[in-house]
Write a protein that holds these residues in place. Structure first.
Motif, PDB file in Angstrom:
ATOM      1  N   ALA A   1      -1.440   5.448  11.560  1.00  0.00           N
ATOM      2  CA  ALA A   1      -2.088   4.215  11.110  1.00  0.00           C
ATOM      3  C   ALA A   1      -1.127   3.374  10.275  1.00  0.00           C
ATOM      4  CB  ALA A   1      -3.347   4.550  10.324  1.00  0.00           C
ATOM      5  N   ILE A   2      -0.340   4.023   9.399  1.00  0.00           N
ATOM      6  CA  ILE A   2       0.648   3.282   8.604  1.00  0.00           C
ATOM      7  C   ILE A   2       1.703   2.666   9.507  1.00  0.00           C
ATOM      8  CG2 ILE A   2       2.415   3.503   6.815  1.00  0.00           C
ATOM      9  CD1 ILE A   2       0.733   5.728   5.583  1.00  0.00           C
ATOM     10  N   GLY A   3       2.167   3.442  10.490  1.00  0.00           N
ATOM     11  CA  GLY A   3       3.147   2.916  11.432  1.00  0.00           C
ATOM     12  C   GLY A   3       2.589   1.753  12.248  1.00  0.00           C
ATOM     13  N   ARG A   4       1.324   1.851  12.653  1.00  0.00           N
ATOM     14  CA  ARG A   4       0.702   0.781  13.431  1.00  0.00           C
ATOM     15  C   ARG A   4       0.574  -0.485  12.591  1.00  0.00           C
ATOM     16  NH1 ARG A   4      -2.760   3.742  15.263  1.00  0.00           N
ATOM     17  NH2 ARG A   4      -4.540   3.413  13.866  1.00  0.00           N
ATOM     18  N   ALA A   5       0.206  -0.351  11.337  1.00  0.00           N
ATOM     19  CA  ALA A   5       0.093  -1.524  10.463  1.00  0.00           C
ATOM     20  C   ALA A   5       1.447  -2.192  10.259  1.00  0.00           C
ATOM     21  CB  ALA A   5      -0.514  -1.106   9.123  1.00  0.00           C
ATOM     22  N   ASN A   6       2.518  -1.386  10.149  1.00  0.00           N
ATOM     23  CA  ASN A   6       3.853  -1.969   9.980  1.00  0.00           C
ATOM     24  C   ASN A   6       4.327  -2.668  11.249  1.00  0.00           C
ATOM     25  OD1 ASN A   6       5.663  -1.194   7.340  1.00  0.00           O
ATOM     26  ND2 ASN A   6       3.963   0.271   7.619  1.00  0.00           N
TER      27      ASN A   6
ATOM     28  N   ILE B   1       4.930  14.488   6.238  1.00  0.00           N
ATOM     29  CA  ILE B   1       4.984  13.384   7.197  1.00  0.00           C
ATOM     30  C   ILE B   1       4.366  12.132   6.587  1.00  0.00           C
ATOM     31  CG2 ILE B   1       4.153  12.590   9.442  1.00  0.00           C
ATOM     32  CD1 ILE B   1       4.279  15.463  10.399  1.00  0.00           C
ATOM     33  N   VAL B   2       3.197  12.301   5.942  1.00  0.00           N
ATOM     34  CA  VAL B   2       2.536  11.161   5.305  1.00  0.00           C
ATOM     35  C   VAL B   2       3.418  10.590   4.190  1.00  0.00           C
ATOM     36  CG1 VAL B   2       0.539  10.451   3.937  1.00  0.00           C
ATOM     37  CG2 VAL B   2       0.237  11.980   5.893  1.00  0.00           C
ATOM     38  N   ALA B   3       4.032  11.472   3.389  1.00  0.00           N
ATOM     39  CA  ALA B   3       4.862  11.019   2.279  1.00  0.00           C
ATOM     40  C   ALA B   3       6.054  10.209   2.781  1.00  0.00           C
ATOM     41  CB  ALA B   3       5.332  12.222   1.467  1.00  0.00           C
ATOM     42  N   ARG B   4       6.726  10.700   3.802  1.00  0.00           N
ATOM     43  CA  ARG B   4       7.904   9.994   4.316  1.00  0.00           C
ATOM     44  C   ARG B   4       7.502   8.696   5.017  1.00  0.00           C
ATOM     45  NH1 ARG B   4      12.359  12.871   3.583  1.00  0.00           N
ATOM     46  NH2 ARG B   4      12.192  15.139   3.275  1.00  0.00           N
ATOM     47  N   THR B   5       6.352   8.688   5.670  1.00  0.00           N
ATOM     48  CA  THR B   5       5.888   7.461   6.315  1.00  0.00           C
ATOM     49  C   THR B   5       5.565   6.397   5.279  1.00  0.00           C
ATOM     50  OG1 THR B   5       4.941   8.790   8.110  1.00  0.00           O
ATOM     51  CG2 THR B   5       4.211   6.518   7.932  1.00  0.00           C
ATOM     52  N   ILE B   6       4.929   6.811   4.161  1.00  0.00           N
ATOM     53  CA  ILE B   6       4.642   5.853   3.084  1.00  0.00           C
ATOM     54  C   ILE B   6       5.937   5.304   2.497  1.00  0.00           C
ATOM     55  CG2 ILE B   6       3.670   5.643   0.761  1.00  0.00           C
ATOM     56  CD1 ILE B   6       1.501   7.604   1.579  1.00  0.00           C
ATOM     57  N   ALA B   7       6.919   6.193   2.278  1.00  0.00           N
ATOM     58  CA  ALA B   7       8.191   5.762   1.700  1.00  0.00           C
ATOM     59  C   ALA B   7       8.924   4.794   2.629  1.00  0.00           C
ATOM     60  CB  ALA B   7       9.059   6.975   1.397  1.00  0.00           C
ATOM     61  N   ALA B   8       8.769   4.977   3.945  1.00  0.00           N
ATOM     62  CA  ALA B   8       9.475   4.129   4.909  1.00  0.00           C
ATOM     63  C   ALA B   8       8.742   2.828   5.199  1.00  0.00           C
ATOM     64  CB  ALA B   8       9.684   4.905   6.212  1.00  0.00           C
ATOM     65  N   SER B   9       7.525   2.672   4.710  1.00  0.00           N
ATOM     66  CA  SER B   9       6.730   1.484   5.016  1.00  0.00           C
ATOM     67  C   SER B   9       7.363   0.238   4.395  1.00  0.00           C
ATOM     68  CB  SER B   9       5.301   1.669   4.492  1.00  0.00           C
ATOM     69  OG  SER B   9       4.565   0.471   4.648  1.00  0.00           O
ATOM     70  N   GLN B  10       7.417  -0.847   5.185  1.00  0.00           N
ATOM     71  CA  GLN B  10       7.905  -2.138   4.690  1.00  0.00           C
ATOM     72  C   GLN B  10       6.792  -2.929   4.009  1.00  0.00           C
ATOM     73  OE1 GLN B  10      11.185  -2.899   4.760  1.00  0.00           O
ATOM     74  NE2 GLN B  10      11.372  -0.812   5.568  1.00  0.00           N
ATOM     75  N   ILE B  11       5.571  -2.522   4.236  1.00  0.00           N
ATOM     76  CA  ILE B  11       4.433  -3.166   3.589  1.00  0.00           C
ATOM     77  C   ILE B  11       4.107  -2.387   2.309  1.00  0.00           C
ATOM     78  CG2 ILE B  11       2.013  -3.820   3.850  1.00  0.00           C
ATOM     79  CD1 ILE B  11       2.418  -3.852   6.852  1.00  0.00           C
ATOM     80  N   PRO B  12       3.925  -3.059   1.188  1.00  0.00           N
ATOM     81  CA  PRO B  12       3.557  -2.339  -0.044  1.00  0.00           C
ATOM     82  C   PRO B  12       2.268  -1.545   0.156  1.00  0.00           C
ATOM     83  CG  PRO B  12       4.157  -4.608  -0.538  1.00  0.00           C
ATOM     84  CD  PRO B  12       4.089  -4.510   0.959  1.00  0.00           C
ATOM     85  N   ILE B  13       2.288  -0.322  -0.361  1.00  0.00           N
ATOM     86  CA  ILE B  13       1.150   0.588  -0.185  1.00  0.00           C
ATOM     87  C   ILE B  13       0.606   0.986  -1.548  1.00  0.00           C
ATOM     88  CG2 ILE B  13       0.447   2.895   0.593  1.00  0.00           C
ATOM     89  CD1 ILE B  13       2.318   2.616   2.923  1.00  0.00           C
ATOM     90  N   ILE B  14      -0.723   0.904  -1.644  1.00  0.00           N
ATOM     91  CA  ILE B  14      -1.424   1.409  -2.830  1.00  0.00           C
ATOM     92  C   ILE B  14      -2.108   2.718  -2.442  1.00  0.00           C
ATOM     93  CG2 ILE B  14      -3.249   0.965  -4.515  1.00  0.00           C
ATOM     94  CD1 ILE B  14      -2.831  -2.009  -4.051  1.00  0.00           C
ATOM     95  N   SER B  15      -1.787   3.767  -3.185  1.00  0.00           N
ATOM     96  CA  SER B  15      -2.417   5.070  -2.950  1.00  0.00           C
ATOM     97  C   SER B  15      -3.676   5.156  -3.795  1.00  0.00           C
ATOM     98  CB  SER B  15      -1.457   6.211  -3.308  1.00  0.00           C
ATOM     99  OG  SER B  15      -2.109   7.454  -3.204  1.00  0.00           O
TER     100      SER B  15
END
Length: 462
Positions: free
Chosen positions: A206-211, A238-252
């Motif tokens: 889902a994070i990858g799709r949003a990016n 996997i979730v941690a690395r995907t969040i770190a690689a996201s170009q869109i700011p993420i709020i946990s």
């Protein structure tokens, strides 16, 4: 026959050379070898986490615990001293699966390789917590928690993305807050599982799709509260690395304020609850407060990262200090004492068993040599003699009773008790001395007056 005669000086020289070569070699004693092996194990291996089944558990009066940890193919001896086991929240049982934090060591007197347990917990909770700490330290070492990697939140986001369960309470809380604070703010929902084995993959996708779509200014990733196991997908690498690689700011926004996950450390901003995340991204008159909160959150994240670094360094320094602590030597001495105590008990039990067996053999031999027939004749003769003695005793007893009766009658005629029965009494002071004159007592003394049928205790008033 050929005889070779060597000079005595040549023989002595060769022996001196051999002894000199032996002296130059590094010859170990057994004690020295075990001591150096123990230091090698403790210094090289350090702290290890171990999962296994408890067997041979014992708890002597010293308060220390001794046990064996095993799996299907191997086992290792373990000791947990009372300074550590007093923090264990359960009583270990044989057959129980546990996760332990321990350091390797060697019990020098026997040369046994063993582990010294510092903490123990049941397998399930302990395993998850261990994996959490391990991944946290790994990602921190890689710099994924560094503040320099954090993206600032947009001051006025144009579109918000929400990655959570479409049926969860977290989604309803977020939408309610956004509707109340900024109804015009567009929202895109990326539904996904937030619990279970497949949840981590779905969240990362889902994070990858949003990016890839790049249709949101900020993403809220989270769910409602739950146990460590319920929130485990947010502790996935996997979730941690995907969040770190996201170009869109993420709020946990995972769980309640007390719940902390790996996603919170990696995300650009951590919100204590899903509702708080919605307040962060929604426009309001208090947008300056949002900027302040962002700065505060950055400071908190930086401080957490700094504390994490300092905690790691402190753990290493504590470990180095603990290795030099005299407590370890005392623990080894206590272990030796416990072992000798157990050996003494075993020796006593063995000696008692041998003594019982010896007595049983002697009793059996005695029974084989017992003069039963002669003993029967002696018993018969004894019975006859006993009967004669009994008859003689009865005759003598009757005679003595008669004589005693006569003497008792004579004694009764002169007995002071007879005198007491006629109305007389005997007065004694507290020390038992007979009072014969009023001059022998004083006011306040206690007197005992003996009558024929009892005693009267009185105190002199006058």
């Amino acid at each position: 026959m050929l005889c070779i005669i060597l000079p005595l000086t040549s023989i002595l020289t060769s022996w001196e050379s051999a002894l000199s070569s032996l002296a130059n070699q590094n010859i170990y004693t057994v004690s020295r070898l075990n001591a150096e092996v123990r230091l090698l194990l403790e210094n090289e291996m350090g702290i290890v986490w171990l999962l296994g089944e408890i067997s041979n558990f014992s708890a002597p009066v010293s308060g220390h615990w001794y046990l064996t940890l095993k799996d299907s193919r191997a086992q290792v001896k373990a000791a947990m001293f009372k300074g550590s086991n007093r923090f264990v929240q359960f009583r270990p049982q044989n057959g129980q699966q546990v996760l332990v934090k321990a350091r390797l060591s060697l019990y020098e007197p026997r040369g046994d390789y063993q582990i010294i347990i510092e903490s123990m917990q049941p397998e399930g909770d302990g395993r998850l917590q261990q994996e959490f700490e391990k991944l946290k330290m790994q990602l921190a070492a890689e710099g994924l928690f560094a503040q320099t990697l954090k993206h600032p939140l947009p001051e006025h986001p144009k579109r918000v993305g929400i990655i959570t369960s479409k049926t969860g309470a977290a989604l309803h809380d977020i939408l309610n807050v956004l509707k109340r604070r900024d109804p015009s703010l567009p929202v895109i929902i990326y539904p996904t599982m937030v619990q279970g084995d497949e949840a981590a993959i779905q969240i990362a996708q889902a994070i990858g799709r949003a990016n890839s779509r790049n249709e949101c200014d900020v993403l809220i990733v989270g769910r409602g509260g739950g146990s460590l196991e319920d929130l485990w997908c947010f502790n996935n690498e996997i979730v941690a690395r995907t969040i770190a690689a996201s170009q869109i700011p993420i709020i946990s926004a995972v769980g309640h304020e007390v719940d902390v996950t790996i996603a919170d450390f990696v995300a650009d901003v951590r919100a204590p609850t899903p509702s708080a995340a919605a307040e962060l991204v929604s426009r309001d008159n208090s947008h300056k407060m949002q900027a302040f909160f962002n700065a505060q959150q950055k400071l908190v994240n930086s401080w957490r990262y700094y504390l994490s670094q300092q905690k790691t360094q402190l753990t290493q320094l504590n470990y180095r200090l603990d290795k030099q602590h005299p407590m370890y030597r005392l623990e080894r001495q206590q272990q030796r004492l416990d072992e000798r105590e157990m050996r003494l008990k075993q020796a006593i039990l063995k000696r008692c068993q041998q003594t019982r067996q010896h007595l049983a053999r002697q009793e059996y031999r005695l029974q084989l040599q017992s003069p039963v027939k002669r003993l029967t004749q002696q018993r018969h003769q004894l019975a006859i003699t006993e009967q004669k003695l009994l008859e003689a005793m009865q005759r003598s007893l009757l005679k003595k009773r008669y004589q005693f009766g006569m003497l008792a009658e004579k004694l009764d005629t002169v007995s002071p008790l007879s005198t007491l029965s006629r109305g007389y009494s005997i007065t004694q002071n507290a020390q038992g001395k007979v009072v014969r004159s009023a001059q022998e007592v004083n006011v306040g003394d206690t007197l005992i007056t003996r009558l024929a049928d009892g005693e009267i205790h009185s105190t002199i008033d006058q």
